[in-house]
Design a protein around this motif. Structure first.
Motif, PDB file in Angstrom:
ATOM      1  N   ALA A 106       5.440  -3.443  -6.076  1.00  0.00           N
ATOM      2  CA  ALA A 106       6.084  -4.040  -5.692  1.00  0.00           C
ATOM      3  C   ALA A 106       7.158  -3.920  -3.706  1.00  0.00           C
ATOM      4  O   ALA A 106       7.739  -4.536  -3.550  1.00  0.00           O
ATOM      5  N   ALA A 107       6.593  -2.866  -3.682  1.00  0.00           N
ATOM      6  CA  ALA A 107       7.778  -2.219  -3.029  1.00  0.00           C
ATOM      7  C   ALA A 107       6.695  -3.174  -1.404  1.00  0.00           C
ATOM      8  O   ALA A 107       7.533  -3.261  -0.015  1.00  0.00           O
ATOM      9  N   TRP A 108       5.896  -2.509  -1.023  1.00  0.00           N
ATOM     10  CA  TRP A 108       5.235  -3.117  -0.238  1.00  0.00           C
ATOM     11  C   TRP A 108       5.015  -4.657   0.190  1.00  0.00           C
ATOM     12  O   TRP A 108       5.388  -5.021   1.255  1.00  0.00           O
ATOM     13  N   SER A 109       4.887  -5.317  -1.345  1.00  0.00           N
ATOM     14  CA  SER A 109       5.823  -6.757  -0.689  1.00  0.00           C
ATOM     15  C   SER A 109       6.790  -6.991  -0.114  1.00  0.00           C
ATOM     16  O   SER A 109       7.065  -7.891   0.761  1.00  0.00           O
ATOM     17  N   LYS A 110       8.199  -6.051  -0.229  1.00  0.00           N
ATOM     18  CA  LYS A 110       9.201  -6.492   0.294  1.00  0.00           C
ATOM     19  C   LYS A 110       9.181  -5.999   1.779  1.00  0.00           C
ATOM     20  O   LYS A 110      10.620  -5.866   2.393  1.00  0.00           O
ATOM     21  N   LEU A 111       8.375  -5.142   2.399  1.00  0.00           N
ATOM     22  CA  LEU A 111       8.136  -4.831   4.201  1.00  0.00           C
ATOM     23  C   LEU A 111       8.111  -6.360   4.936  1.00  0.00           C
ATOM     24  O   LEU A 111       7.517  -6.982   4.326  1.00  0.00           O
ATOM     25  N   ASP A 112       8.672  -5.581   6.276  1.00  0.00           N
ATOM     26  CA  ASP A 112       9.195  -6.788   7.387  1.00  0.00           C
ATOM     27  C   ASP A 112       7.744  -7.009   8.172  1.00  0.00           C
ATOM     28  O   ASP A 112       8.109  -8.020   9.159  1.00  0.00           O
ATOM     29  N   ALA A 133       3.334  -5.653   9.516  1.00  0.00           N
ATOM     30  CA  ALA A 133       2.083  -5.947   8.866  1.00  0.00           C
ATOM     31  C   ALA A 133       1.546  -4.230   9.087  1.00  0.00           C
ATOM     32  O   ALA A 133       0.921  -2.882   8.599  1.00  0.00           O
ATOM     33  N   PRO A 134       2.304  -3.476  10.785  1.00  0.00           N
ATOM     34  CA  PRO A 134       2.368  -2.055  10.811  1.00  0.00           C
ATOM     35  C   PRO A 134       2.841  -1.455   9.521  1.00  0.00           C
ATOM     36  O   PRO A 134       2.581   0.036   8.662  1.00  0.00           O
ATOM     37  N   ALA A 135       4.568  -1.895   8.605  1.00  0.00           N
ATOM     38  CA  ALA A 135       5.136  -0.655   7.886  1.00  0.00           C
ATOM     39  C   ALA A 135       4.356  -1.264   6.898  1.00  0.00           C
ATOM     40  O   ALA A 135       3.772   0.153   5.993  1.00  0.00           O
ATOM     41  N   ALA A 143       2.900   2.371   4.959  1.00  0.00           N
ATOM     42  CA  ALA A 143       3.105   2.550   3.742  1.00  0.00           C
ATOM     43  C   ALA A 143       1.479   2.761   3.076  1.00  0.00           C
ATOM     44  O   ALA A 143       1.790   3.596   2.123  1.00  0.00           O
ATOM     45  N   MET A 144       0.931   1.981   3.506  1.00  0.00           N
ATOM     46  CA  MET A 144      -0.806   2.123   2.876  1.00  0.00           C
ATOM     47  C   MET A 144      -0.752   3.832   2.595  1.00  0.00           C
ATOM     48  O   MET A 144      -1.662   4.210   1.958  1.00  0.00           O
ATOM     49  N   SER A 145      -1.090   4.510   4.191  1.00  0.00           N
ATOM     50  CA  SER A 145      -1.798   5.134   4.159  1.00  0.00           C
ATOM     51  C   SER A 145      -0.806   6.236   4.447  1.00  0.00           C
ATOM     52  O   SER A 145      -1.513   7.928   3.738  1.00  0.00           O
ATOM     53  N   THR A 146       0.038   6.094   3.717  1.00  0.00           N
ATOM     54  CA  THR A 146       1.009   7.327   3.237  1.00  0.00           C
ATOM     55  C   THR A 146       1.607   7.793   1.641  1.00  0.00           C
ATOM     56  O   THR A 146       1.821   8.370   0.414  1.00  0.00           O
ATOM     57  N   ALA A 147       0.254   6.360   0.666  1.00  0.00           N
ATOM     58  CA  ALA A 147       0.547   6.612  -0.767  1.00  0.00           C
ATOM     59  C   ALA A 147      -0.090   7.559  -1.594  1.00  0.00           C
ATOM     60  O   ALA A 147      -1.121   7.864  -0.787  1.00  0.00           O
ATOM     61  N   PRO A 148       0.368   8.337  -2.882  1.00  0.00           N
ATOM     62  CA  PRO A 148      -0.298   9.665  -2.993  1.00  0.00           C
ATOM     63  C   PRO A 148      -1.498   8.764  -3.719  1.00  0.00           C
ATOM     64  O   PRO A 148      -1.731  10.542  -4.470  1.00  0.00           O
TER      65      PRO A 148
END
Length: 656
Positions: free
Chosen positions: A574-580, A582-584, A588-593
């Protein structure tokens, strides 16, 4: 036990094991030949024609006739080898034709690839692709759900060169046929041979009608009644019975590898048996030591409490045997927990349908099932003090009702014990008791009538007619499950009339599954990696049932691995869908646990890509709430993403 008694016991166990192996081989041949024959003909769909229903009835009549011949030969004490073969072929062919013929025109098993069968098919697909014990959905996690049935099925599919979803039906039917035949052999080691055939047939029929959709549980249900008789024989004996201890421990170990809930109820029953056996032993010893007026003085000896040691020791040994076997599939998960993984949390027990909020009383129904169960209850009560069979099956019934009450009480603590899934076990126990009750009642009647041959014949006719009536009703009980197997779509390697790669067994228009083949080809081409090295985020999780990709999120939290952090993953999506930008999103994907998706499989909706996900809303019923997460298309406007529209889907792969 003397040396001679030990030798006889070992020989008896060896003979029983040998017969079990022989019965399994016979059942395997019967199932393989039957299923191959069914598949060689282009049958009409079960949900649009009565042809396969009629042929199912014919096959059931032949199978029951073989069982009747077996019983007659046993009673006449003629041709014992022929009698055994007839019983093995009869019971395995009954399973094969009852499930195989209604499903002959579809490649799918009961319930198709819908609802719970979706994740079961996904699990089988995973373990067909590789023999490694891996979670059905999540990469780098050991499995939480017992892998035994699925691992064996995966090896069968691998040997036969079949995909997991395709081997599901023949494997499920074949293994259940084998289990029914081996359970019959176990019954013959515990009761008179003719009674064994009747009890095994009744339990198998109940299992097919009410447990077969959960194929990995059904193979245990056919064994539970005789195993409880075996366990009570071990625990209620002051000495000996170690063969029965070994057998009970082995069954519990196999149950731990197949189905946790059935392990729990059988273990609960065995513990209850041990407590009752210990109490009876102590009470009996006290009575032996009690002074009798005018009788001989009580003889000294061990204190009464020592009488409880034998059954409790056997209980410990049973538990130890089961625990060692359970580690075969549970060790990876336990080691992962011990390695410092996040405290597991899951919602597997968060389900309370109406049937789980009420006590089941099948013996009060006005039906053949109800009549047999009522006869079983009466027999259990009347013979509780004189028959060890009645005591063992009765304790099993009591344990199920106690478990059900505990499950209802657990709702106050925010969970359940899934007691609604134990109804097939209750029916199996009462069916076995009903057979014993019918035989003993008939014996009383014809003894009262001076052993009248017409009475014997009448009793046999009633039994056969009842069996036939119930048997031909089984496909009706399974109508919804069979229909779903015909209405679900499966992917194909050749295009259909519409140019897509999918078909329904009822020949109607296929669903979006028909585009899975193209999605799979695109994924392989874009990622350049094997399927089991690619993680896909999608809400169309049936894609994972047909192709062994790993998923980023499971279908629901109830079937998700407790170590998967289901809620946190949902929040992250859900948080990914609210980003503004593509770089963001890439950051976010690269820092996911967790390992990030290598691909997204979306549905399109205007300027957004959507995922329809699920959350647990227990104690509500239904316990799952669906919600939609929408990703703006602009989030993927970057060279790192490659976007392809395929039918109703949009596939986005990530270049790293």
């Amino acid at each position: 036990m003397t040396t001679n008694e030990q030798v006889r016991s070992v020989r008896r166990i060896g003979a029983g094991v040998g017969e079990g192996v022989a019965a399994a081989l016979v059942a395997l041949v019967v199932a393989a030949v039957g299923l191959f024959a069914f598949s060689a003909v282009q049958w009409p769909a079960f949900n649009s024609s009565n042809v396969t229903r009629a042929l199912t009835t014919v096959g059931q009549v032949v199978a029951i006739a073989l069982l009747v011949v077996s019983v007659l030969l046993i009673r006449l004490r003629k041709w014992p080898v022929v009698a055994k073969l007839a019983s093995w072929v009869g019971i395995s062919s009954f399973v094969t034709v009852t499930l195989g013929m209604p499903l002959a025109a579809t490649k799918l098993y009961l319930f198709g690839v819908s609802v719970d069968q979706e994740f079961r098919t996904e699990y089988l697909t995973r373990l067909t692709d590789s023999a490694a014990l891996r979670d059905m959905t999540y990469v780098d996690l050991p499995p939480f759900y017992p892998a035994g049935w699925f691992w064996i099925g995966g090896r069968v599919g691998n040997v036969l060169g079949m995909d997991g979803w395709e081997v599901f039906k023949p494997y499920a039917i074949g293994l259940l046929a084998v289990a029914a035949a081996v359970a019959l052999v176990l019954w013959t080691q515990l009761v008179r041979a003719d009674l064994a055939v009747g009890a095994a047939a009744a339990v198998t029929a109940m299992t097919l009608a009410y447990a077969s959709p959960e194929a990995y549980g059904a193979v245990l249900v056919v064994f539970i009644p005789p195993v409880l008789v075996l366990a009570w024989g071990a625990l209620h004996r002051s000495s000996g019975g170690w063969g029965a201890v070994l057998g009970t421990g082995l069954f519990l170990g196999v149950a731990a590898c197949f189905y946790t809930l059935y392990l729990a109820i059988v273990a609960f029953t065995v513990v209850l048996m041990a407590v009752v056996a210990a109490g009876v032993a102590v009470y009996t010893r006290k009575e032996d030591l009690r002074p009798r007026v005018g009788g001989p003085r009580a003889v000294g000896g061990p204190a009464p409490w020592r009488s409880a040691i034998a059954p409790l020791t056997k209980l410990v040994v049973i538990g130890a045997i089961a625990a060692v076997l359970a580690l075969v599939v549970w060790a990876p998960y336990l080691l992962k927990m011990l390695s410092g993984a996040k405290l597991p949390s899951g919602n597997a027990f968060h389900y309370l349908p109406q049937s789980g909020a009420e006590l089941a009383f099948p013996m009060l129904e006005f039906s053949l099932r109800g009549a047999l169960c009522l006869l079983g209850v009466l027999w259990l009560v009347l013979r509780a003090g004189t028959s060890r069979r009645a005591q063992s099956l009765g304790l099993g019934v009591v344990a199920i009702y106690l478990w059900t009450l505990l499950s209802m009480a657990a709702t106050a603590a925010g969970t359940t014990l899934l007691s609604f899934r134990l109804e097939p076990v209750l029916l199996a126990l009462l069916a076995a008791a009903g057979v014993f009750g019918f035989v003993e009642t008939a014996a009383l009647v014809y003894r009262a009538m001076n052993d009248s041959t017409p009475v014997r014949t009448a009793a046999g006719v009633v039994a056969v007619l009842g069996a036939l009536a119930f048997a031909q009703h089984i496909p009706t009980v399974l109508t919804h499950e069979i229909d779903t197997a015909y209405t679900d779509t499966v992917p194909t390697d050749v295009p259909n009339a519409e140019g897509t790669f999918g078909e329904r067994a009822d020949k109607r228009k296929p669903s979006a599954v028909a585009y899975y083949h193209a999605v799979d080809e695109a994924l392989l081409a874009r990622t350049g990696r094997p399927r089991d090295e690619t993680v896909v985020l999608t809400a169309d999780t049936s894609f994972l049932s047909f192709y062994p990709y790993f998923g980023f999120q499971a279908l629901t939290s109830h079937y998700a691995n407790p170590l998967s952090d289901f809620k946190d993953r949902a929040a992250t999506i859900a948080a990914w869908s609210k980003l503004d930008s593509a770089p963001a999103l890439l950051d976010a994907m690269s820092t996911a646990p967790w390992r990030a998706p290598d691909a997204f499989l979306f549905r399109r909706d205007g300027d957004t890509y959507t995922l329809r996900l699920a959350e647990d809303v227990y104690p509500n019923d239904p316990n799952v709430k669906r919600y939609t997460v929408a990703f703006p298309k602009t989030l993927f406007a970057d060279p790192a993403f490659t976007t392809t529209d395929i039918g109703p889907f949009t596939l986005i792969t990530v270049r790293r």
